[in-house]
Design an enzyme around this catalytic site. Structure first.
Site, short mmCIF file in Angstrom:
data_model
loop_
_atom_site.label_atom_id
_atom_site.label_comp_id
_atom_site.label_asym_id
_atom_site.label_seq_id
_atom_site.Cartn_x
_atom_site.Cartn_y
_atom_site.Cartn_z
N LEU A 135 44.76 32.54 40.57
CA LEU A 135 44.05 32.26 41.83
C LEU A 135 44.97 31.65 42.89
O LEU A 135 45.91 30.92 42.58
CB LEU A 135 42.88 31.32 41.55
CG LEU A 135 41.89 31.82 40.48
CD1 LEU A 135 40.77 30.79 40.29
CD2 LEU A 135 41.30 33.16 40.86
N HIS A 136 44.66 31.98 44.13
CA HIS A 136 45.41 31.45 45.28
C HIS A 136 44.42 31.09 46.38
O HIS A 136 43.19 31.16 46.18
CB HIS A 136 46.45 32.46 45.75
CG HIS A 136 45.91 33.84 45.96
ND1 HIS A 136 44.96 34.13 46.91
CD2 HIS A 136 46.16 35.03 45.33
CE1 HIS A 136 44.67 35.42 46.87
NE2 HIS A 136 45.38 35.99 45.91
N HIS A 168 41.42 33.41 47.07
CA HIS A 168 40.28 33.21 46.17
C HIS A 168 39.54 31.91 46.53
O HIS A 168 38.31 31.86 46.54
CB HIS A 168 40.74 33.12 44.72
CG HIS A 168 41.48 34.33 44.21
ND1 HIS A 168 42.84 34.35 44.02
CD2 HIS A 168 41.04 35.56 43.85
CE1 HIS A 168 43.21 35.54 43.56
NE2 HIS A 168 42.14 36.29 43.45
N GLN A 213 40.22 49.23 35.55
CA GLN A 213 40.66 49.54 36.91
C GLN A 213 42.18 49.70 37.02
O GLN A 213 42.70 49.84 38.11
CB GLN A 213 40.14 48.51 37.91
CG GLN A 213 40.76 47.13 37.80
CD GLN A 213 40.02 46.13 38.68
OE1 GLN A 213 38.90 45.75 38.41
NE2 GLN A 213 40.67 45.69 39.76
N LYS A 273 40.68 41.70 52.30
CA LYS A 273 42.00 42.14 51.85
C LYS A 273 41.88 43.49 51.12
O LYS A 273 42.70 44.38 51.29
CB LYS A 273 42.59 41.06 50.94
CG LYS A 273 43.73 41.46 50.08
CD LYS A 273 45.00 41.43 50.85
CE LYS A 273 46.23 41.85 50.08
NZ LYS A 273 46.10 42.19 48.71
N ASP A 274 40.84 43.60 50.29
CA ASP A 274 40.55 44.85 49.57
C ASP A 274 39.34 45.51 50.24
O ASP A 274 38.27 45.62 49.63
CB ASP A 274 40.27 44.54 48.10
CG ASP A 274 41.44 43.84 47.44
OD1 ASP A 274 42.39 44.53 47.06
OD2 ASP A 274 41.41 42.60 47.35
N GLN A 299 37.48 48.35 48.54
CA GLN A 299 36.69 47.83 47.42
C GLN A 299 35.38 47.23 47.92
O GLN A 299 34.30 47.53 47.40
CB GLN A 299 37.53 46.77 46.69
CG GLN A 299 36.76 45.92 45.72
CD GLN A 299 37.69 44.98 44.97
OE1 GLN A 299 38.43 45.40 44.10
NE2 GLN A 299 37.66 43.70 45.30
N SER A 311 48.31 37.50 47.75
CA SER A 311 47.96 38.40 46.67
C SER A 311 48.57 37.86 45.39
O SER A 311 49.69 37.32 45.42
CB SER A 311 48.53 39.80 46.94
OG SER A 311 48.52 40.56 45.74
N SER A 312 47.85 37.99 44.28
CA SER A 312 48.42 37.55 42.99
C SER A 312 49.71 38.31 42.73
O SER A 312 50.61 37.81 42.06
CB SER A 312 47.42 37.81 41.86
OG SER A 312 46.18 37.21 42.15
P1 AMP Z 1 41.57 39.82 42.66
O1 AMP Z 1 41.68 38.61 41.79
O2 AMP Z 1 42.88 40.26 43.24
O3 AMP Z 1 40.79 40.94 42.03
O4 AMP Z 1 40.72 39.38 43.92
C1 AMP Z 1 39.47 38.78 43.77
C2 AMP Z 1 38.83 38.67 45.13
O5 AMP Z 1 39.64 37.90 45.99
C3 AMP Z 1 38.65 40.04 45.80
O6 AMP Z 1 37.38 40.07 46.44
C4 AMP Z 1 39.77 40.07 46.80
O7 AMP Z 1 39.50 40.87 47.93
C5 AMP Z 1 39.84 38.61 47.20
N1 AMP Z 1 41.15 38.32 47.79
C6 AMP Z 1 42.36 38.59 47.25
N2 AMP Z 1 43.34 38.24 48.12
C7 AMP Z 1 42.74 37.75 49.23
C8 AMP Z 1 43.21 37.24 50.47
N3 AMP Z 1 44.50 37.16 50.77
N4 AMP Z 1 42.28 36.84 51.38
C9 AMP Z 1 40.95 36.92 51.10
N5 AMP Z 1 40.44 37.39 49.94
C10 AMP Z 1 41.33 37.80 49.01
#
Ligand code: AMP
Length: 294
Positions: free
Chosen positions: A33-34, A37, A61, A149-150, A153, A185-186
């Site tokens: 997480l960042h 999230h 996925q 960001k996505d 999705q 982004s992770s």
């Molecule tokens: P993930 O863990 O990458 O699957 O992301 C989980 C959620 O966090 C998804 O809804 C992503 O779109 C959102 N997310 C990831 N990076 C960002 C970001 N930089 N800004 C806002 N939401 C994000």
């Protein structure tokens, strides 16, 4: 904060939270997480009484040659972030909790899943829609939060919820960026220092197009050409202007459109986007160009 893994434990923890008609917000993640999230969690906390976060690296996925095995993980740090952000339940399921033996269903949102990232990652969005439908079914939140960001999705999941009449509201949250513009982004952790520097071209390209859009430019080929100039030394998978609703290509901008980019830096695939619309959340992007070499 309660940490659960199995479905019975999740069910018991949820039953407790739901007392007194509490509104439940849900943030599905793949962990590591960042601040992106964290911003989703804050949005959820702001508009719901209770917040559930899931942390599950969904095998469905990932394509056969993608980074499932090496996807970054740090459960300790994730728990700490969730605790700090006031999460009520952190759900860390095992694969069999999400996909029990005999699981057969796939959800495919036609049309929206095919272009852009769908073209580069066949089956990816079917995996996403399937897991999110399953997670929504198990958590049964009032609202679920996803990042712009996505955006593809988010768009697919909003359509799925509409088409299947699922009793949940899908909320889209703005992109969180590093001060220099790189979208969090992770996967940024994979970048070498050189690639980290080159990755700035993505947000700069979007910023350039946004700046022209705000100055009145509405021709897509000109907006795309301006953005493309910043991407010259990257391995670009796509740079596209699409209608935000249909994800079809647009030639002139009269409604909501999204400028989306995907590029490879070494082994790492990065995506970014900006919404070009009067009420865009991305209108501050052009500040990234201040002092930058154009
Ligand atoms: P993930 O863990 O990458 O699957 O992301 C989980 C959620 O966090 C998804 O809804 C992503 O779109 C959102 N997310 C990831 N990076 C960002 C970001 N930089 N800004 C806002 N939401 C994000």
């Amino acid at each position: 904060m309660i940490r659960v893994s199995t479905r019975p434990d999740l069910r018991d923890a949820l039953a407790n939270l739901r007392k007194n008609d509490a509104k439940l917000g849900f943030v599905p993640t793949m962990g590591f997480l960042h601040e992106g999230h964290a911003s989703l969690i804050r949005h959820a906390r702001h508009s719901c009484d209770r917040v559930v976060v899931s942390l599950f690296v969904n095998p469905k996925q990932f394509g056969p040659n993608e980074d499932l095995e090496r996807y970054p993980r740090d459960a300790e740090r994730d728990q700490e972030l969730c605790r700090r952000e006031g999460v009520d339940i952190l759900w860390m399921p095992r694969t069999e909790d999400v996909y029990p033996p005999g699981f057969r269903t796939e959800i495919h949102v036609q049309g929206l899943s095919d272009p852009l990232c769908g073209q580069m990652r066949p089956g990816h969005f079917t995996g996403v829609a399937t897991v999110v439908a399953r997670l929504l079914g198990l958590v049964r939140p009032d609202r679920a939060y996803f990042g712009q960001k996505d955006f593809q999705q988010w768009r697919i999941l909003a359509q799925m919820v509409e088409d299947l009449a699922l009793p949940v509201e899908i909320v889209r949250c703005p992109i969180v960026r590093e001060p220099d513009g790189l979208a969090l982004s992770s996967r940024n952790t994979y970048l070498s220092p050189e690639d980290r520097a080159r990755a700035l071209s993505l947000s700069r390209a979007l910023a350039r197009a946004m700046s022209a859009y705000l100055a009145g430019e509405r021709q897509t080929d000109r907006l795309l050409a301006m953005a493309r100039r910043h991407l010259a030394d990257l391995d670009v998978e796509y740079l596209e202007l699409r209608d935000l609703d249909s994800l079809q290509a647009v030639s002139t901008l009269d409604t909501h459109a999204v400028l989306a980019v995907a590029a490879r830096l070494g082994q790492t695939r990065l995506i970014d986007n900006a919404i070009l619309a009067p009420d865009s959340p991305d209108t501050d992007l052009p500040r990234l160009l201040e002092g930058a070499f154009l």
